[in-house]
Enzyme design. Structure first.
Site, short mmCIF file in Angstrom:
data_model
loop_
_atom_site.label_atom_id
_atom_site.label_comp_id
_atom_site.label_asym_id
_atom_site.label_seq_id
_atom_site.Cartn_x
_atom_site.Cartn_y
_atom_site.Cartn_z
N ASP A 35 59.48 -25.41 -33.49
CA ASP A 35 58.31 -26.45 -32.67
C ASP A 35 58.79 -26.85 -31.70
O ASP A 35 59.73 -26.58 -31.02
CB ASP A 35 58.36 -27.66 -33.86
CG ASP A 35 59.57 -28.50 -33.90
OD1 ASP A 35 60.15 -28.93 -32.95
OD2 ASP A 35 59.87 -28.50 -35.01
N LYS A 36 57.99 -27.56 -30.80
CA LYS A 36 58.36 -27.79 -29.29
C LYS A 36 59.65 -28.33 -29.05
O LYS A 36 60.39 -27.99 -28.01
CB LYS A 36 57.09 -28.42 -28.82
CG LYS A 36 57.06 -28.64 -27.18
CD LYS A 36 56.08 -29.39 -26.84
CE LYS A 36 56.08 -29.87 -25.18
NZ LYS A 36 55.04 -30.65 -24.91
#
Length: 247
Positions: free
Chosen positions: A98-99
């Site tokens: 994820d980011k």
């Protein structure tokens, strides 16, 4: 078409929608399937020529704040992992982070290996170093190791080692054999100890090593052969490349 250097998937969809692409003599439509080595593909009357692609294997230390996609689907100007690797051709990330997570990502054009590394049936290990807010209890850790309820079913057993504990934080090494969306973050939050940082350090036999955030390099022969051995593939030799690159 992306392999022929005609831009991103979205760019090529625009070409097709505009009627500028012909497949075996007829105007192509979105959703058409084509084999670039068998079918005749033309763009604006120019015949595209393809050769069988050489397999590319790259490992990247994804920095925090970069999304692990080939394009920003939301058109928000976000940085993507493909921007960090200035290589021609079509390579894609194997699995995702994820980011806000960082660490090891494998980028390749080897679809068979990517499938085996990501399909749940093969249960390949992925290892993370995770810092949690606060001092998580031994009881919570034991429950986590044996499986917790997530998305209406138990998670698979996880190997969890405590590397360091303080009053304000807990550093864990977590090894998973499954990969549900934001699994570690969701479980940690459910226990009341949100993730402060998450770094993936290993995928199967492949380790992050000493790559700094944003750096990448080609896999060496030994790393490729170890991955292929784990996938039960025949070994493949590659010519050596420069060892390390920076963003």
């Amino acid at each position: 078409m992306a392999r022929a250097g005609l831009g991103s998937r979205r760019d090529n969809e625009k070409l097709i929608a505009a009627g500028r692409v012909r497949l075996n003599g007829r105007v192509a439509r979105l959703g058409d399937k084509a084999d670039p080595l068998q079918d005749k593909i033309e763009v604006d009357g120019r015949l595209l020529k393809f050769s069988p692609p050489q397999n590319i294997y790259v490992k990247l230390n994804k920095p925090r704040g970069v999304i692990s996609s080939l394009e920003d689907e939301m058109d928000q100007g976000r940085s993507i992992v493909r921007d960090l690797i200035p290589l021609a051709g079509h390579i894609y990330p194997v699995g995702r982070l994820d980011k806000q997570s960082e660490g090891l990502m494998l980028m390749t054009n080897d679809g068979k290996l990517a499938h085996r590394l990501t399909h749940p049936r093969f249960a390949h290990e992925k290892e993370y170093e995770v810092t949690l807010e606060g001092r998580i209890s031994d009881q919570n850790l034991e429950q986590w190791r044996h499986g917790v309820q997530l998305d209406d079913r138990l998670t698979a057993p996880a190997d969890i080692h405590v590397l360091r504990k303080s009053k304000d934080a807990t550093l864990l090494r977590i090894t998973l054999r499954e990969g549900r969306k934001r699994q570690i973050r969701r479980i940690a939050a459910a226990f009341g100890h949100p993730v402060r940082s998450l770094v993936r350090t290993r995928i199967g036999s492949l380790t992050l090593g000493n790559l700094k955030p944003g750096e990448w390099r080609y896999l060496n022969d030994e790393e490729i052969q170890m991955l292929q051995k784990a996938m039960n593939f025949p070994a493949e030799k590659k010519k050596p490349h420069k060892n390390k690159h920076k963003n």
